[in-house]
Design an enzyme around this catalytic site. Structure first.
Site, mmCIF file in Angstrom:
data_model
loop_
_atom_site.group_PDB
_atom_site.id
_atom_site.type_symbol
_atom_site.label_atom_id
_atom_site.label_comp_id
_atom_site.label_asym_id
_atom_site.label_seq_id
_atom_site.Cartn_x
_atom_site.Cartn_y
_atom_site.Cartn_z
ATOM 1 N N LYS A 168 -2.881 -4.439 40.800
ATOM 2 C CA LYS A 168 -3.565 -5.311 39.853
ATOM 3 C C LYS A 168 -4.967 -4.760 39.555
ATOM 4 O O LYS A 168 -5.319 -4.519 38.422
ATOM 5 C CB LYS A 168 -3.696 -6.733 40.410
ATOM 6 C CG LYS A 168 -2.515 -7.686 40.240
ATOM 7 C CD LYS A 168 -1.209 -7.234 40.751
ATOM 8 C CE LYS A 168 -0.057 -8.163 40.547
ATOM 9 N NZ LYS A 168 0.293 -8.989 41.673
ATOM 10 N N TRP A 209 2.988 -17.156 44.816
ATOM 11 C CA TRP A 209 2.815 -16.130 45.858
ATOM 12 C C TRP A 209 2.545 -16.766 47.198
ATOM 13 O O TRP A 209 3.070 -16.321 48.221
ATOM 14 C CB TRP A 209 1.714 -15.145 45.466
ATOM 15 C CG TRP A 209 2.056 -14.370 44.228
ATOM 16 C CD1 TRP A 209 1.383 -14.366 43.048
ATOM 17 C CD2 TRP A 209 3.185 -13.485 44.039
ATOM 18 N NE1 TRP A 209 2.019 -13.542 42.147
ATOM 19 C CE2 TRP A 209 3.119 -12.996 42.728
ATOM 20 C CE3 TRP A 209 4.250 -13.080 44.856
ATOM 21 C CZ2 TRP A 209 4.067 -12.105 42.189
ATOM 22 C CZ3 TRP A 209 5.191 -12.196 44.339
ATOM 23 C CH2 TRP A 209 5.089 -11.730 43.019
ATOM 24 N N ASP A 230 -4.653 -13.357 50.742
ATOM 25 C CA ASP A 230 -3.959 -12.475 49.809
ATOM 26 C C ASP A 230 -4.864 -12.357 48.583
ATOM 27 O O ASP A 230 -5.023 -13.298 47.822
ATOM 28 C CB ASP A 230 -2.605 -13.095 49.436
ATOM 29 C CG ASP A 230 -1.874 -12.296 48.352
ATOM 30 O OD1 ASP A 230 -2.402 -11.263 47.890
ATOM 31 O OD2 ASP A 230 -0.767 -12.732 47.971
HETATM 32 C C1 LIG Z 1 1.386 -9.487 42.420
HETATM 33 C C2 LIG Z 1 1.085 -10.342 43.591
HETATM 34 C C3 LIG Z 1 1.871 -10.310 44.759
HETATM 35 C C4 LIG Z 1 3.110 -9.470 44.875
HETATM 36 O O1 LIG Z 1 2.790 -8.233 45.272
HETATM 37 P P1 LIG Z 1 3.892 -7.082 45.560
HETATM 38 O O2 LIG Z 1 2.977 -5.919 45.718
HETATM 39 O O3 LIG Z 1 4.795 -6.999 44.381
HETATM 40 O O4 LIG Z 1 4.606 -7.430 46.816
HETATM 41 C C5 LIG Z 1 1.476 -11.108 45.810
HETATM 42 N N1 LIG Z 1 0.399 -11.903 45.748
HETATM 43 C C6 LIG Z 1 -0.363 -11.966 44.642
HETATM 44 C C7 LIG Z 1 -1.551 -12.880 44.611
HETATM 45 C C8 LIG Z 1 -0.042 -11.198 43.527
HETATM 46 O O5 LIG Z 1 -0.801 -11.260 42.429
#
Ligand SMILES: *Cc1c(COP(=O)(O)O)cnc(C)c1O
Length: 360
Positions: free
Chosen positions: A196, A103, A172
């Site tokens: 999540k 990511w 993030d």
């Molecule tokens: C799942 C995830 C993403 C992707 O997110 P989307 O909502 O599908 O764009 C980005 N960063 C992390 C750390 C993730 O776990």
């Protein structure tokens, strides 16, 4: 009672049962409106009140000060990979990134594609992202330092957040916001796709320190402009009304459970139960280094891919689902977000021990 399996999916992921029950109960008639939340105008007072309630809860749980705004946006964390450099890299400054997994790599690629000045100041790619790097320095021309607090795919997590001085720290936190207590006021911007740990897919929580809003240039796409969405209280265009509603219910659930400390204690216990089995075994091989282990996603390998397939299949027979690891790591991944119960993890741990006895 509805039939429910034990869901270890990485995201979209399991949601708290009381939240789903409330959704079910309120679906046809939201708070006496005679309509569902999906059928209500996003310009109505009812919805405006809901957004404000959600914003307050999002801040309250972690203790964000009044210097922060909460935005509910669309496009997932992936849209934020572009929004962060577009809004925050200004005046000849450089975006700094720490690369701890897939990511983070994607976030870096967006800055690159947009032609923004950026640099990677640390990376754990040399060891297939098994650890969180600790050795790096922040440049004087840094626009921000971007980290990925929990690496969902590799099962690593920052144990202590870096001190970046006056340079804005951006994270993030898609897979670990609301899993533990930390000082949120050290961050300039936190973003998280809800699917999540905070709700359904299709809504992204962005928590931004107000002074950063002044950086947003006028000539970027409106849909990615933080200042515009802050001025309009997330309602610049039609938001994911249902998603925001569920996020608010999940936040309320955290508060009803006793708040972030109760949630953290439970999460640490769940993770420890699995790591204990991994550490006592030569059969299971954990991916993440001990000093970088995640309490949200636990990753490990078995002696062969054949056994890994068998593990996933036999687990499924016991209604333990979603355990297949991501293809870039292989093996097994147990995602144990807030809504996963201790009893669910207990069932997994019992199965792990049995499987090892049989095949080890
Ligand atoms: C799942 C995830 C993403 C992707 O997110 P989307 O909502 O599908 O764009 C980005 N960063 C992390 C750390 C993730 O776990």
């Amino acid at each position: 009672m509805a039939h429910r399996v034990i869901n270890f999916n990485p995201g979209p992921a399991t949601l708290p049962l009381p939240v789903l029950e409330t959704v079910q109960k309120e679906l046809l008639d939201y708070h006496g409106e005679g309509m569902s939340i999906m059928e209500i105008s996003h310009r109505s007072k009812t919805f405006d009140d809901l957004v404000q309630e959600a914003e307050v809860r999002v801040k309250q749980i972690m203790g964000f000060s009044d210097d922060y705004r909460v935005l509910f946006l669309q496009g997932g964390a992936t849209a934020q990979f572009a929004a962060v450099p577009l809004n925050l890299i200004t005046d000849g400054k450089t975006g700094e990134y720490i690369n701890t997994g897939s990511w983070a790599t994607k976030a870096i690629k967006e800055a690159e594609k947009l032609g923004k000045p950026f640099r990677v100041i640390a990376s754990s790619e040399d060891d297939n992202f098994t650890y969180i790097p600790t050795d790096f320095s922040v440049g004087t021309d840094a626009a921000f330092v971007h980290i990925t607090s929990n690496n969902t795919i590799f099962g690593t997590q920052w144990q202590e957040y870096p001190d970046t001085g006056d340079v804005p720290l951006v994270a993030d936190m898609s897979s670990d916001l609301y899993c533990r207590r930390f000082d949120p006021n050290r961050f300039a911007l936190i973003y998280a796709g809800a699917q999540k740990n905070a709700g359904p897919s299709g809504v992204t929580i962005v928590i931004i320190r107000k002074d950063l809003l002044e950086r947003s240039p006028k000539n970027i796409p409106s849909i990615l402009n933080y200042k515009l969405f802050a001025e309009k209280n997330s309602l610049y265009n039609t938001p994911n009304t249902f998603g925001i509603y569920v996020v608010n219910l999940v936040m309320k659930w955290i508060q009803d459970e006793g708040g972030i400390d109760v949630i953290e204690e439970r999460n640490r216990k769940k993770a420890q139960m699995i790591y204990e089995v991994l550490d006592a075994s030569d059969f299971y091989r954990p991916h993440a280094r001990k000093d970088s282990r995640s309490i949200m996603n636990v990753t490990w390998r078995l002696p062969s891919e054949e056994l890994e397939k068998q593990f996933v299949a036999e687990a499924k027979e016991r209604e333990l689902v979603g355990l297949k690891g991501h293809r870039s790591v292989g093996g097994i991944r147990a995602s144990i977000y807030n809504a996963m119960t201790i009893e669910g993890v207990q069932r997994l741990v019992e199965f792990m021990k049995e499987f090892e006895k049989k095949h080890g």
